[in-house]
Design an enzyme around this catalytic site. Structure first.
Site, PDB file in Angstrom:
ATOM      1  N   CYS A  67      -2.189  -1.274  10.275  1.00 50.51           N
ATOM      2  CA  CYS A  67      -1.478  -0.946   9.028  1.00 50.51           C
ATOM      3  C   CYS A  67      -1.241   0.707   9.072  1.00 50.51           C
ATOM      4  CB  CYS A  67      -2.044  -1.207   7.874  1.00 50.51           C
ATOM      5  SG  CYS A  67      -1.300  -0.662   6.396  1.00 50.51           S
ATOM      6  N   ASN A  68       0.010   1.022   9.332  1.00 52.96           N
ATOM      7  CA  ASN A  68       0.478   2.357   9.502  1.00 52.96           C
ATOM      8  C   ASN A  68      -0.257   3.193   8.281  1.00 52.96           C
ATOM      9  OD1 ASN A  68       2.266   3.100  11.960  1.00 52.96           O
ATOM     10  ND2 ASN A  68       2.611   0.801  11.234  1.00 52.96           N
ATOM     11  N   THR A  69       0.149   2.842   7.043  1.00 51.28           N
ATOM     12  CA  THR A  69      -0.281   3.220   5.785  1.00 51.28           C
ATOM     13  C   THR A  69      -1.853   3.460   5.844  1.00 51.28           C
ATOM     14  OG1 THR A  69       1.646   2.213   4.627  1.00 51.28           O
ATOM     15  CG2 THR A  69       0.196   3.426   3.331  1.00 51.28           C
ATOM     16  N   CYS A 128       5.829   1.588  10.778  1.00 53.65           N
ATOM     17  CA  CYS A 128       5.208   0.297   9.947  1.00 53.65           C
ATOM     18  C   CYS A 128       5.133  -0.835  10.324  1.00 53.65           C
ATOM     19  CB  CYS A 128       6.106   0.190   8.632  1.00 53.65           C
ATOM     20  SG  CYS A 128       5.711  -0.958   7.304  1.00 53.65           S
ATOM     21  N   THR A 129       3.812  -1.539  10.222  1.00 53.28           N
ATOM     22  CA  THR A 129       3.951  -2.895  11.082  1.00 53.28           C
ATOM     23  C   THR A 129       4.667  -4.161  10.756  1.00 53.28           C
ATOM     24  OG1 THR A 129       1.992  -3.348   9.956  1.00 53.28           O
ATOM     25  CG2 THR A 129       1.557  -2.271  12.172  1.00 53.28           C
ATOM     26  N   HIS A 130       5.388  -3.666   9.450  1.00 57.12           N
ATOM     27  CA  HIS A 130       6.503  -4.633   9.093  1.00 57.12           C
ATOM     28  C   HIS A 130       7.733  -4.814   9.713  1.00 57.12           C
ATOM     29  CE1 HIS A 130       3.623  -5.381   5.786  1.00 57.12           C
ATOM     30  NE2 HIS A 130       4.294  -6.464   5.197  1.00 57.12           N
ATOM     31  N   GLU A 169       8.872  -8.841   3.497  1.00 57.39           N
ATOM     32  CA  GLU A 169       7.960  -9.993   3.008  1.00 57.39           C
ATOM     33  C   GLU A 169       8.521 -11.103   2.548  1.00 57.39           C
ATOM     34  OE1 GLU A 169       4.348  -9.963   2.495  1.00 57.39           O
ATOM     35  OE2 GLU A 169       4.251  -8.227   3.764  1.00 57.39           O
ATOM     36  N   TYR A 202       0.715  -1.354   0.043  1.00 54.56           N
ATOM     37  CA  TYR A 202       0.161   0.015   0.020  1.00 54.56           C
ATOM     38  C   TYR A 202       0.878   1.336   0.000  1.00 54.56           C
ATOM     39  CZ  TYR A 202      -4.481  -2.491   1.258  1.00 54.56           C
ATOM     40  OH  TYR A 202      -5.367  -3.195   1.311  1.00 54.56           O
ATOM     41  N   GLY A 203       2.101   1.048   0.519  1.00 54.36           N
ATOM     42  CA  GLY A 203       2.886   2.206   0.719  1.00 54.36           C
ATOM     43  C   GLY A 203       3.412   3.218  -0.349  1.00 54.36           C
TER      44      GLY A 203
END
Ligand code: DGL
Length: 277
Positions: free
Chosen positions: A76-78, A192-194, A154, A45-46
């Protein structure tokens, strides 16, 4: 034994990253059933526009509300930074985002007039959401886009020389941008949740660049904020363990394989979800 139905809580992210938030939520809200949607087919999404991010996020939110969710966590931050209001307008249940809990965690770490560096996707940075929320607590936030980190995470490259080198380049540039020691950040917010999956390499890289900034993972803060908002601050000792079910919009095998690292436990079953194009 209680036969009351379990409250259903929806959790949404563009991919696996939100599983770090689900991981923190599971022990905090025992007795709940969580439904997680990872929109892996349309990630990242970012790098997308606000309108597209809002359309995608609203589709997932509507799906979760239709499953009977009584509250929604946008992990999700985005999606939070760009689409929180659109999501709130589209569903009639409480919607909790990750940016405000992140700003609260930043404030707790550095106090009034403290300085933080926020690492996030390009879209989150462009929205200025962290700067605005941190300013409410008189915390000065410098946002810095680190778009290569999501694909690396990812890919499962959480402890990989390429990821460490990318981090070294990004963090050196960000620290240089913030200026000399007296203006350098006291904390780095993982916006960012990643990124919690690479918190250790981020910490190591900061040390190697002579920064003593603490690293803030807002997954825990978001989970505590959610539990508080939903009135579960004193969980019942006899409540059964929380349960969860995962949906992904792309390969369920990949989601189960990589997602277990984010969740910290095996994901026995993932259901394929078609949200359209
Ligand atoms: N999970 C998203 C976030 O927290 C990043 C991944 C994406 O770009 O879709 O911002």
């Amino acid at each position: 034994m209680s036969t009351a139905p379990r409250p259903i809580i929806g959790v949404f992210d563009s991919g696996f990253g939100g599983l770090t938030v689900l991981r923190a939520l599971l022990p905090l809200i025992p007795g709940a059933h969580f439904i997680y949607v990872g929109d892996t087919a349309r990630l990242p999404y970012g790098a997308k526009s606000r309108a597209t991010i809002a359309r995608y996020a609203v589709e997932s939110a509507r799906f979760l509300a239709a499953q009977g969710a009584s509250a929604l966590v946008i992990a999700c931050n985005t999606a939070t930074a760009l689409a929180l209001e659109d999501i709130r307008a589209a569903v009639s249940i409480p919607v909790i985002g990750v940016v405000e809990p992140g700003a609260i965690a930043a404030y707790r770490a550095v106090g009034h007039k403290g300085r933080v560096l926020v690492l996030a996707t390009a879209a989150t940075v462009a929205s200025g959401a962290y700067r605005a929320d941190c300013a409410r607590f008189q915390v000065e936030a410098t946002e810095f886009a680190t778009p290569l980190l999501v694909p690396l995470v990812e890919e499962g490259w959480t402890d990989h020389p390429v990821t460490r080198e990318v981090l070294r380049i990004y963090l050196a540039e960000a620290l240089c941008l913030m200026g000399p020691a007296h203006t350098s950040p006291q904390a780095v917010v993982l916006g960012c949740t990643h990124y919690p999956l690479i918190a250790d390499p981020i910490r190591d890289t900061l040390r190697s660049l002579n920064s003593s900034a603490t690293v803030i993972d807002s997954a825990e803060t978001t989970a505590r904020y959610t539990a508080h908002m939903l009135g579960h601050i004193n969980p019942q000792p006899d409540a059964p363990d929380a349960t969860f079910r995962c949906y992904a919009t792309d390969s369920v095998e990949k989601f189960a394989r990589l997602g277990s690292a984010f969740l910290g436990q095996p994901i026995p079953e993932v259901t394929l979800l078609d949200l359209g194009g």
